[in-house]
Design an enzyme around this catalytic site. Structure first.
Site, PDB file in Angstrom:
ATOM      1  N   ASP A 275      -3.890   6.897  -3.539  1.00 16.73           N
ATOM      2  CA  ASP A 275      -3.787   5.874  -2.489  1.00 16.73           C
ATOM      3  C   ASP A 275      -4.278   4.572  -3.123  1.00 16.73           C
ATOM      4  OD1 ASP A 275      -3.926   4.325  -0.192  1.00 16.73           O
ATOM      5  OD2 ASP A 275      -5.424   5.581   0.823  1.00 16.73           O
TER       6      ASP A 275
ATOM      7  N   GLU B  85     -11.241   0.978  -0.689  1.00 15.33           N
ATOM      8  CA  GLU B  85     -10.390  -0.148  -0.305  1.00 15.33           C
ATOM      9  C   GLU B  85     -11.226  -1.151   0.471  1.00 15.33           C
ATOM     10  OE1 GLU B  85      -7.342   0.993   2.743  1.00 15.33           O
ATOM     11  OE2 GLU B  85      -8.271   2.974   2.530  1.00 15.33           O
TER      12      GLU B  85
ATOM     13  N   ASP C  67       0.866  -1.181   0.000  1.00 17.70           N
ATOM     14  CA  ASP C  67       0.000   0.000   0.000  1.00 17.70           C
ATOM     15  C   ASP C  67       0.900   1.227   0.000  1.00 17.70           C
ATOM     16  OD1 ASP C  67      -1.947   1.922   0.385  1.00 17.70           O
ATOM     17  OD2 ASP C  67      -2.945   0.870   2.035  1.00 17.70           O
TER      18      ASP C  67
ATOM     19  N   GLU D  17      -7.080  -1.675  -3.331  1.00 15.09           N
ATOM     20  CA  GLU D  17      -7.498  -0.285  -3.157  1.00 15.09           C
ATOM     21  C   GLU D  17      -7.242   0.541  -4.406  1.00 15.09           C
ATOM     22  OE1 GLU D  17      -5.266   1.799  -0.056  1.00 15.09           O
ATOM     23  OE2 GLU D  17      -6.865   3.295   0.121  1.00 15.09           O
TER      24      GLU D  17
ATOM     25  N   HIS E 242      -7.381  11.480   4.934  1.00 15.42           N
ATOM     26  CA  HIS E 242      -8.734  11.125   5.382  1.00 15.42           C
ATOM     27  C   HIS E 242      -9.533  12.400   5.589  1.00 15.42           C
ATOM     28  CE1 HIS E 242     -11.649   9.583   8.624  1.00 15.42           C
ATOM     29  NE2 HIS E 242     -12.123   9.337   7.427  1.00 15.42           N
TER      30      HIS E 242
ATOM     31  N   HIS F 261     -12.121   5.866   2.276  1.00 18.74           N
ATOM     32  CA  HIS F 261     -12.173   7.221   2.840  1.00 18.74           C
ATOM     33  C   HIS F 261     -12.123   8.276   1.752  1.00 18.74           C
ATOM     34  CE1 HIS F 261      -7.685   7.120   2.309  1.00 18.74           C
ATOM     35  NE2 HIS F 261      -7.895   5.844   2.546  1.00 18.74           N
TER      36      HIS F 261
END
Ligand code: HZT
Ligand code: MN
Ligand code: MN
Length: 480
Positions: free
Chosen positions: A247, A354, A236, A461, A329, A321
């Protein structure tokens, strides 16, 4: 069903040399430390079909800097994946800043003359009947055009992510030290994004959580953990341009016994992506994810034990998020199980979708030594008197701002950024000060998130943006 140990009962002898913990060490290396192509590193990753080698002069052996279209790693579409960026002039291994590959004159819009054009992500329509007008509405298309700058940054960062992860997929093998893997991946990230302090760089520390550890593990210095054949690793990592973070994560495994778990989680993430859209309720996304995740039946064929069937579950307290500039976030959490959150997604929002599947409890807690930290985005300015804490905070402010960082980076010669800390920036004896900053609430620690010991967790994700006219899955690649 689904109790811990289900997986351990099964010993499939897919490994043929009995030497699965550490690589044989006899792979051919080029000067960059890359494995020479044509050599299969480990038994598990062996391709079913051998690809014909291209015959071009001295093409038998790949030399650093020459183009290649070899796709490595399991699940990758052999041949096709790197073609386009190699065609754009990227080297193999990748060394060139991605911006240099997309300096296009091929744009019809004269106002964009000279600006690079990065590839778009995957385009999907917004779900819901109420959104059907969006694709062709002139007004919304105009609104969309006004955001070209934002899309450029996001697509640029996405292209860096794809190229970095493609390279990572070629060197991640059983036997690699996780700290070496992270440093190599991060070095590639810095180079391809053309790191420049807070303007462009790494988005957050490289997670490489193993097995029952679902997220937020990266090695601290001195951690000698080695990747093994039977591990399930979530890679990640993030890339950011002007604070616009991509992300995006995938799961690495070598033993095919985990394939159903990985497949379920990959498809669950795709279901979440498909369900996302303007005016969609967050709870409805959770329900779509859970439905797909739990529809995958796992069949484990043991040699001595009877076949057991089990279902993996969603990790119910992990979420996707929303994201804002320099803000991983931004406030909305995207559930991955059925729940009652009636909050809706909105136009122009950016989300990391994710999902996590687990063969364990499906519930994580914080555990183990912390490596990830991030300034609290909404922390008020607090004047500090303790000199070490004051100095560390000044360093964090200029080097990371509100982006996440890890201990390893503080200990680098450049303290995390060569462009910001030109005279060097290594932090020494900083742990006490870091703890002070956490205690007063300026910095938040993000310890590893773990399910029960002995279980396996997987994650996929992607980052997407809810454009006025459509949904763009920015980080989509040919790999996942
Ligand atoms: C926190 C610290 C980091 C955000 C999600 C995530 C990795 O679990 C609301 C929902 C990096 C990221 C984050 F160093 N987290 N995505 N990728 N971790 S989170 C979160 O804290 S907050 C999810
Ligand atoms: Mn992530
Ligand atoms: Mn995330």
């Amino acid at each position: 069903m689904g109790e811990d140990g289900d997986w351990e009962d099964v010993k499939e002898d897919v490994d043929n040399d009995g030497d699965d913990r550490v690589g044989d060490g006899d792979e051919e290396m080029n000067e960059n430390g890359d494995e020479a192509p044509g050599e299969d590193g480990d038994g598990a990753a062996k391709k079913k079909k051998k690809k014909k080698k291209k015959k071009t002069g001295a093409a038998a052996k790949l030399v650093k800097g020459t183009p290649s279209n070899k796709a490595e790693g399991r699940f990758l579409n052999e041949g096709s994946f790197t073609d386009y960026y190699v065609a754009h002039g990227q080297t193999e291994p990748p060394t060139l800043p991605v911006v240099n590959l997309f300096r296009g004159e091929d744009d019809e819009d004269p106002s964009r003359k000279g600006l690079p054009t990065f590839p778009q992500g995957e385009i999907q329509e917004h779900p819901l009947e109420s959104n059907s007008h969006r694709v062709s509405s002139e007004e919304l298309r105009a609104a969309d055009r006004l955001q070209q700058d934002l899309y450029d940054k996001l697509r640029h960062a996405s292209e860096v992510h794809r190229q970095v992860r493609h390279h990572a997929q070629s060197f991640i093998k059983p036997g690699i030290k996780l700290i070496d893997m992270c440093e190599r991946l991060e070095e590639t990230n810095r180079r391809l994004v053309q790191e420049c302090g807070l303007e462009r760089g790494i988005g957050f520390p490289t997670g490489c959580s193993l097995n029952h550890v679902a997220a937020h593990y990266t090695p601290n210095s001195g951690d000698d953990t080695v990747l093994s054949y039977d591990d399930v690793m979530k890679v990640d990592f993030g890339t950011q341009i002007d604070g616009r973070i991509i992300d995006c994560a995938w799961t690495v495994s070598f033993n095919p016994k985990y394939d159903p778990l990985l497949e379920a989680v990959k498809e669950a993430t795709n279901a979440g992506i498909k369900a996302a859209g303007i005016d969609v309720r967050l709870c409805d996304i959770g329900e779509s994810v859970q439905e797909v995740m739990e529809s995958y039946e796992v069949e484990l064929e043991g040699k001595t034990y009877p076949v057991k069937a089990t279902y993996h579950k969603c990790i119910r307290n992990l979420n996707g998020h929303s994201m804002g500039p320099y803000h991983i976030h931004a406030g909305k959490s995207v559930p991955i199980v059925k729940c009652d959150d009636q909050t809706k997604m909105e136009e122009n929002e950016i989300f990391a979708i994710e999902t996590f599947g687990s063969t364990g409890r499906g519930y994580i807690v914080e555990d183990m030594e912390c490596s990830h930290y991030m300034k609290n985005f909404h922390a008020p300015h607090v004047p500090l008197r303790v000199p070490r804490a004051k100095k560390l905070l000044a360093h964090i402010n200029k080097t990371f701002g509100t982006l996440a960082f890890c201990r390893r980076w503080l200990e680098r010669e450049d303290g995390g950024s060569a462009t910001v800390n030109k005279q060097g920036g290594r932090q020494e004896k900083y742990l006490g000060a870091l703890k002070n900053l956490c205690d007063v609430g300026i910095v938040q620690p993000y310890p590893p998130l773990v399910d029960v010991k002995g279980c396996y967790t997987a994650q996929y994700e992607h980052t997407l943006i809810l454009r006025p006219t459509c949904k763009e899955i920015l980080s989509r690649g040919d790999d996942y």
